[in-house]
Design a protein around this motif. Sequence first.
Motif, PDB file in Angstrom:
ATOM      1  N   ALA A  23     -43.515  26.593 -52.556  1.00 15.30           N
ATOM      2  CA  ALA A  23     -42.689  26.001 -51.788  1.00 15.30           C
ATOM      3  C   ALA A  23     -43.676  25.722 -50.438  1.00 15.30           C
ATOM      4  O   ALA A  23     -43.781  24.610 -49.735  1.00 15.30           O
ATOM      5  CB  ALA A  23     -41.528  26.793 -51.269  1.00 15.30           C
ATOM      6  N   ALA A  24     -44.501  26.765 -50.184  1.00 15.11           N
ATOM      7  CA  ALA A  24     -45.345  26.614 -49.124  1.00 15.11           C
ATOM      8  C   ALA A  24     -46.446  25.550 -49.397  1.00 15.11           C
ATOM      9  O   ALA A  24     -46.792  24.903 -48.761  1.00 15.11           O
ATOM     10  CB  ALA A  24     -46.154  27.880 -48.698  1.00 15.11           C
ATOM     11  N   MET A  25     -46.889  25.559 -50.535  1.00 17.64           N
ATOM     12  CA  MET A  25     -47.791  24.581 -51.165  1.00 17.64           C
ATOM     13  C   MET A  25     -47.255  23.104 -51.050  1.00 17.64           C
ATOM     14  O   MET A  25     -48.084  22.033 -50.579  1.00 17.64           O
ATOM     15  CB  MET A  25     -48.241  24.814 -52.617  1.00 17.64           C
ATOM     16  N   GLY A  26     -45.965  22.912 -51.171  1.00 19.52           N
ATOM     17  CA  GLY A  26     -45.426  21.608 -51.065  1.00 19.52           C
ATOM     18  C   GLY A  26     -45.632  20.819 -49.692  1.00 19.52           C
ATOM     19  O   GLY A  26     -46.021  19.884 -49.645  1.00 19.52           O
ATOM     20  N   GLY A  27     -45.329  21.831 -48.799  1.00 22.84           N
ATOM     21  CA  GLY A  27     -45.502  21.309 -47.343  1.00 22.84           C
ATOM     22  C   GLY A  27     -46.957  21.495 -46.965  1.00 22.84           C
ATOM     23  O   GLY A  27     -47.595  20.584 -46.165  1.00 22.84           O
ATOM     24  N   GLY A  28     -47.876  22.435 -47.304  1.00 14.96           N
ATOM     25  CA  GLY A  28     -49.345  22.756 -46.802  1.00 14.96           C
ATOM     26  C   GLY A  28     -49.941  21.522 -47.260  1.00 14.96           C
ATOM     27  O   GLY A  28     -50.860  21.073 -46.401  1.00 14.96           O
ATOM     28  N   ALA A  29     -49.749  20.867 -48.566  1.00 11.68           N
ATOM     29  CA  ALA A  29     -50.547  19.771 -48.967  1.00 11.68           C
ATOM     30  C   ALA A  29     -50.387  18.635 -48.038  1.00 11.68           C
ATOM     31  O   ALA A  29     -51.446  17.731 -47.721  1.00 11.68           O
ATOM     32  CB  ALA A  29     -50.229  19.435 -50.339  1.00 11.68           C
ATOM     33  N   ILE A  30     -49.065  18.380 -47.648  1.00 12.98           N
ATOM     34  CA  ILE A  30     -48.913  17.297 -46.747  1.00 12.98           C
ATOM     35  C   ILE A  30     -49.409  17.342 -45.251  1.00 12.98           C
ATOM     36  O   ILE A  30     -49.958  16.432 -44.804  1.00 12.98           O
ATOM     37  CB  ILE A  30     -47.451  17.026 -46.538  1.00 12.98           C
ATOM     38  N   GLY A  31     -49.171  18.672 -44.933  1.00 17.99           N
ATOM     39  CA  GLY A  31     -50.040  18.998 -43.542  1.00 17.99           C
ATOM     40  C   GLY A  31     -51.379  18.826 -43.586  1.00 17.99           C
ATOM     41  O   GLY A  31     -51.909  18.408 -42.534  1.00 17.99           O
ATOM     42  N   TRP A  32     -51.996  19.626 -44.729  1.00 22.32           N
ATOM     43  CA  TRP A  32     -53.219  19.328 -44.705  1.00 22.32           C
ATOM     44  C   TRP A  32     -54.230  17.977 -44.760  1.00 22.32           C
ATOM     45  O   TRP A  32     -55.144  17.728 -44.168  1.00 22.32           O
ATOM     46  CB  TRP A  32     -54.069  20.054 -45.723  1.00 22.32           C
ATOM     47  N   THR A  33     -53.333  17.096 -45.370  1.00 25.53           N
ATOM     48  CA  THR A  33     -53.446  15.573 -45.707  1.00 25.53           C
ATOM     49  C   THR A  33     -53.361  14.966 -44.322  1.00 25.53           C
ATOM     50  O   THR A  33     -54.381  14.133 -43.940  1.00 25.53           O
ATOM     51  CB  THR A  33     -53.401  15.260 -46.672  1.00 25.53           C
ATOM     52  N   LEU A  34     -52.184  14.848 -43.787  1.00 30.39           N
ATOM     53  CA  LEU A  34     -51.984  13.972 -42.701  1.00 30.39           C
ATOM     54  C   LEU A  34     -51.853  14.868 -41.287  1.00 30.39           C
ATOM     55  O   LEU A  34     -51.854  13.742 -40.367  1.00 30.39           O
ATOM     56  CB  LEU A  34     -50.403  13.847 -42.909  1.00 30.39           C
ATOM     57  N   TRP A  35     -52.144  16.028 -40.868  1.00 20.03           N
ATOM     58  CA  TRP A  35     -51.830  16.603 -39.773  1.00 20.03           C
ATOM     59  C   TRP A  35     -52.940  15.853 -38.514  1.00 20.03           C
ATOM     60  O   TRP A  35     -52.548  15.647 -37.484  1.00 20.03           O
ATOM     61  CB  TRP A  35     -52.017  17.897 -39.597  1.00 20.03           C
ATOM     62  N   VAL A  36     -53.962  15.303 -38.996  1.00 18.17           N
ATOM     63  CA  VAL A  36     -55.068  14.900 -38.220  1.00 18.17           C
ATOM     64  C   VAL A  36     -54.538  13.273 -37.631  1.00 18.17           C
ATOM     65  O   VAL A  36     -55.019  13.043 -36.588  1.00 18.17           O
ATOM     66  CB  VAL A  36     -56.509  14.552 -38.709  1.00 18.17           C
ATOM     67  N   THR A  37     -53.530  12.695 -38.365  1.00 19.73           N
ATOM     68  CA  THR A  37     -53.057  11.576 -37.742  1.00 19.73           C
ATOM     69  C   THR A  37     -52.266  11.763 -36.698  1.00 19.73           C
ATOM     70  O   THR A  37     -51.654  10.929 -35.940  1.00 19.73           O
ATOM     71  CB  THR A  37     -52.095  10.773 -38.995  1.00 19.73           C
ATOM     72  N   LYS A  38     -51.728  13.133 -36.428  1.00 15.42           N
ATOM     73  CA  LYS A  38     -50.762  13.380 -35.218  1.00 15.42           C
ATOM     74  C   LYS A  38     -51.544  13.254 -33.984  1.00 15.42           C
ATOM     75  O   LYS A  38     -51.318  13.210 -32.858  1.00 15.42           O
ATOM     76  CB  LYS A  38     -50.294  14.696 -35.419  1.00 15.42           C
ATOM     77  N   LEU A  39     -52.904  13.623 -33.957  1.00  9.46           N
ATOM     78  CA  LEU A  39     -53.694  13.854 -32.898  1.00  9.46           C
ATOM     79  C   LEU A  39     -54.880  12.828 -32.830  1.00  9.46           C
ATOM     80  O   LEU A  39     -55.267  12.291 -31.580  1.00  9.46           O
ATOM     81  CB  LEU A  39     -54.665  15.066 -33.073  1.00  9.46           C
ATOM     82  N   ALA A  40     -55.489  12.292 -33.723  1.00  8.15           N
ATOM     83  CA  ALA A  40     -56.623  11.470 -33.948  1.00  8.15           C
ATOM     84  C   ALA A  40     -56.370  10.062 -33.663  1.00  8.15           C
ATOM     85  O   ALA A  40     -55.470   9.455 -33.982  1.00  8.15           O
ATOM     86  CB  ALA A  40     -57.396  11.462 -35.271  1.00  8.15           C
ATOM     87  N   PRO A  41     -57.338   9.166 -32.773  1.00  4.24           N
ATOM     88  CA  PRO A  41     -57.144   7.780 -32.518  1.00  4.24           C
ATOM     89  C   PRO A  41     -57.298   7.203 -34.080  1.00  4.24           C
ATOM     90  O   PRO A  41     -57.961   7.789 -34.876  1.00  4.24           O
ATOM     91  CB  PRO A  41     -58.326   7.553 -31.759  1.00  4.24           C
ATOM     92  N   SER A  42     -56.494   6.146 -33.999  1.00  5.32           N
ATOM     93  CA  SER A  42     -56.821   5.243 -35.597  1.00  5.32           C
ATOM     94  C   SER A  42     -58.153   5.174 -36.235  1.00  5.32           C
ATOM     95  O   SER A  42     -58.138   5.111 -37.241  1.00  5.32           O
ATOM     96  CB  SER A  42     -55.805   4.096 -35.407  1.00  5.32           C
ATOM     97  N   SER A  43     -58.990   4.712 -35.415  1.00  5.23           N
ATOM     98  CA  SER A  43     -60.317   4.398 -35.689  1.00  5.23           C
ATOM     99  C   SER A  43     -61.031   5.599 -35.990  1.00  5.23           C
ATOM    100  O   SER A  43     -62.164   5.685 -36.867  1.00  5.23           O
ATOM    101  CB  SER A  43     -60.870   3.422 -34.770  1.00  5.23           C
ATOM    102  N   GLU A  44     -60.727   6.646 -35.649  1.00  5.93           N
ATOM    103  CA  GLU A  44     -61.481   8.039 -35.829  1.00  5.93           C
ATOM    104  C   GLU A  44     -60.764   8.826 -36.853  1.00  5.93           C
ATOM    105  O   GLU A  44     -61.128  10.242 -36.963  1.00  5.93           O
ATOM    106  CB  GLU A  44     -61.665   8.743 -34.525  1.00  5.93           C
ATOM    107  N   VAL A  45     -59.792   8.567 -37.625  1.00  5.89           N
ATOM    108  CA  VAL A  45     -58.961   9.305 -38.316  1.00  5.89           C
ATOM    109  C   VAL A  45     -59.890  10.124 -39.500  1.00  5.89           C
ATOM    110  O   VAL A  45     -59.970  11.329 -39.605  1.00  5.89           O
ATOM    111  CB  VAL A  45     -58.028   8.744 -39.160  1.00  5.89           C
TER     112      VAL A  45
END
Length: 412
Positions: A329-351
Amino acid sequence: MRPEPAVAPTLADGADRAVAKTTYFYDRWRGFFYGLLEPGWVTFSLLIAIRYFDMPVYLKALLPAATFIGLLLNTFTIAACGRTGKPTSWLISIIMILCALCISGAMIAPTLALFLAFFMAANILFVQNPPLLVQIYSANYRPGERGTKVSTAFILLAMGAICAGWLGGEALDRDITYFPIILAGMAAVCVVSSFIVRRIPSQPLDRKANANPFKSLSVMWKDKLFGWLLLCWMVIGTSNLMTIPLRIEYMADPRYGINATNFEIALVTFIVPMIIRMLSTKVWGFLFDKINFIVWRVCINACFFTGFLIYFNSHSLPLLGLGMAFIGAAMGGGAIGWTLWVTKLAPSSEVSKYMSAHTALTGLRGTLAPFIGYWVLAHLDPHLLSYVCAGGMILASTMFALAWKSPRMRAA
């Protein structure tokens, strides 16, 4: 009717719907075929190396570490890819062809040394994918839909992994010398994946933003919030990653009182968590888009905490399976978070730059974690190890909570 490939425009929040639809179509197929490779990278490769090539104890950490050695190289790969001027999906396609060639080399390798060299090279190449994929997701999907759409690809990845894990575990139990058939299948899957991913619309990487690999790493201290969150991920990742090879060791080594068969090991350590990962991924993806990121991450940590304590303090298959279900269950969320969390912070050109810094640190901890895990296991029994790793999840959750004061995180 199959969507036609498109060249992705530069997208902001209002992503082009045709591009998003085409991306979603091919990325789901990519996810399934990548899933067919999943059990091979650690579970099957370790079983082949240990039970066919009789790999000595001091080399056991090499195969799990290969993934993370590759991640350490991500910043250099992104810099090199940026200089080519080629679309991102084209670059991933070439990487998958090279993976197929290396796996083919491992398939016919007559010695342990050659098997390790070819297979580790394939794994190192394969993990150059994430920063390239996240750039595609950032460009082709809107911010409010990334978690939901990417979670579907992860569900299909889990389905592919379950199929491959089940069939591969059965084959190795019948006769360990069947392993070349498994490796031939992996090579074929890499070739098919190459053709699929090449159909995904994409743009070349921003040459200027990704030109210098060392400058890409500087974002870790220039963006202090990002650096703090990377430190949080270091604690989470080290606590989790040091247990990955030990989960197999715990069930396989007779001194721990389980001495499971190849199929039982594949069932408990791979198939069970993959099923739960598949069932939970869509929920985690929906929550990623809807609730605060810190709250979301702490919930995942709680699943890891529970799973570690149950798994490493159990001897019966049902309880071992329950522990791995929480980890799944943790892997299910962890894989999404690991892949996408930088999109919460990074400018689009620097993802891709932010992502390569994130994956480089993942590579650092992942390279060291299996060696640390085996060293710790030599000095602590698995029960005490579970308390150490569970404590890491409590520490990481506390560190994430301290980031709440940042307006960027309250809005994430």
